[in-house]
Design a protein around this motif. Structure first.
Motif, PDB file in Angstrom:
ATOM      1  N   ASP A   1       0.827  -1.210   0.000  1.00 25.50           N
ATOM      2  CA  ASP A   1       0.000   0.000   0.000  1.00 25.50           C
ATOM      3  C   ASP A   1       0.859   1.257   0.000  1.00 25.50           C
ATOM      4  O   ASP A   1       0.435   2.307  -0.493  1.00 25.50           O
TER       5      ASP A   1
ATOM      6  N   ASP B   1      -1.224  -1.826   4.686  1.00 26.79           N
ATOM      7  CA  ASP B   1      -2.215  -1.368   5.649  1.00 26.79           C
ATOM      8  C   ASP B   1      -2.995  -2.579   6.144  1.00 26.79           C
ATOM      9  O   ASP B   1      -3.763  -3.173   5.384  1.00 26.79           O
TER      10      ASP B   1
ATOM     11  N   ARG C   1      -5.513  -2.870   7.892  1.00 25.22           N
ATOM     12  CA  ARG C   1      -6.965  -2.705   7.977  1.00 25.22           C
ATOM     13  C   ARG C   1      -7.658  -3.074   6.673  1.00 25.22           C
ATOM     14  O   ARG C   1      -8.857  -3.315   6.644  1.00 25.22           O
ATOM     15  N   LYS C   2      -6.892  -3.122   5.594  1.00 26.40           N
ATOM     16  CA  LYS C   2      -7.473  -3.509   4.311  1.00 26.40           C
ATOM     17  C   LYS C   2      -7.582  -5.030   4.233  1.00 26.40           C
ATOM     18  O   LYS C   2      -6.780  -5.755   4.813  1.00 26.40           O
ATOM     19  N   ARG C   3      -8.545  -5.490   3.483  1.00 20.12           N
ATOM     20  CA  ARG C   3      -8.745  -6.933   3.368  1.00 20.12           C
ATOM     21  C   ARG C   3      -7.949  -7.496   2.197  1.00 20.12           C
ATOM     22  O   ARG C   3      -8.453  -8.276   1.386  1.00 20.12           O
TER      23      ARG C   3
END
Length: 205
Positions: free
Chosen positions: A39, A129, A131-133
């Motif tokens: 990311d 990141d 938090r991203k899937r």
């Protein structure tokens, strides 16, 4: 690249000494093309490095020590308890993403014991990141333990299980190759594939 050679390379990259970790039973080959899943990719310097021990890991260690024989316990106690590292990085240049200034990232190293410190040489870091899937990078070794990412509000160092982390000296060949992939000229995927084959970093033994 043998396990010994991989350890030596990481020692040079970090400017410190690390040892193989217990979490991975076999070293996994690195695939340079994994960089395309990052990311954020930056050039930067580590301004502060600290080791963190979670309460869960502290208690788990105590339970293990209670089950060990004296000689085992003595050897185990020589290794200080560590869960993950926090790296404060001053961003010199952002290649992917839009970060600037100083950022704090996590690193839970599956391949090696975490080093005691990291020097301030300019390095190229690939980060993701949590938090991203996004799909987890594949486990390319025979077996290993895949730990959860700590502190989900922070970026974390990109690293396939049991392989080397995406953390390279900026002026060394791999760091320069990563900048070439994201220089805005041509197709990053095609360049990553060509460079991975050129460097022998295709995830194959």
């Amino acid at each position: 690249m043998s396990g010994l050679t991989r350890t030596t390379v990481l020692n040079v990259v970090l400017g410190t000494t690390v040892s193989p970790a217990l979490g991975c039973f076999m070293m996994a080959p690195m695939d340079l093309r994994d960089i395309l899943t990052a990311d954020v990719v930056i050039d930067g310097t580590v301004t502060r490095y600290s080791l963190v021990v979670t309460e869960y890991d502290r208690r788990y260690r105590e339970r293990l020590l209670a089950l060990m024989k004296d000689q085992q316990r003595e050897e185990f106690e020589k290794q200080p308890p560590v869960s993950y590292a926090l790296l404060d990085i001053w961003v010199a240049r952002s290649l992917v993403g839009s970060v600037s200034g100083q950022i704090t990232v996590t690193w839970r190293n599956s391949t090696f014991q975490l080093p005691k410190d990291i020097d301030a040489r300019l390095r190229t870091f690939a980060l993701r990141d949590p938090r991203k899937r996004a799909p987890t990078l594949p486990l390319r070794s025979g077996s290993g333990v895949v730990w959860p990412v700590p502190e989900l509000d922070k970026l974390t160092v990109l690293q396939a299980p049991c392989a080397m982390p995406f953390m390279f000296e900026a002026n060394e060949p791999t760091g320069r190759a990563i900048r070439e992939i994201f220089d805005g000229v041509g197709d990053p995927e095609a360049k990553a594939d060509a460079l991975a084959n050129s460097f022998g970093m295709t995830g194959n033994r």
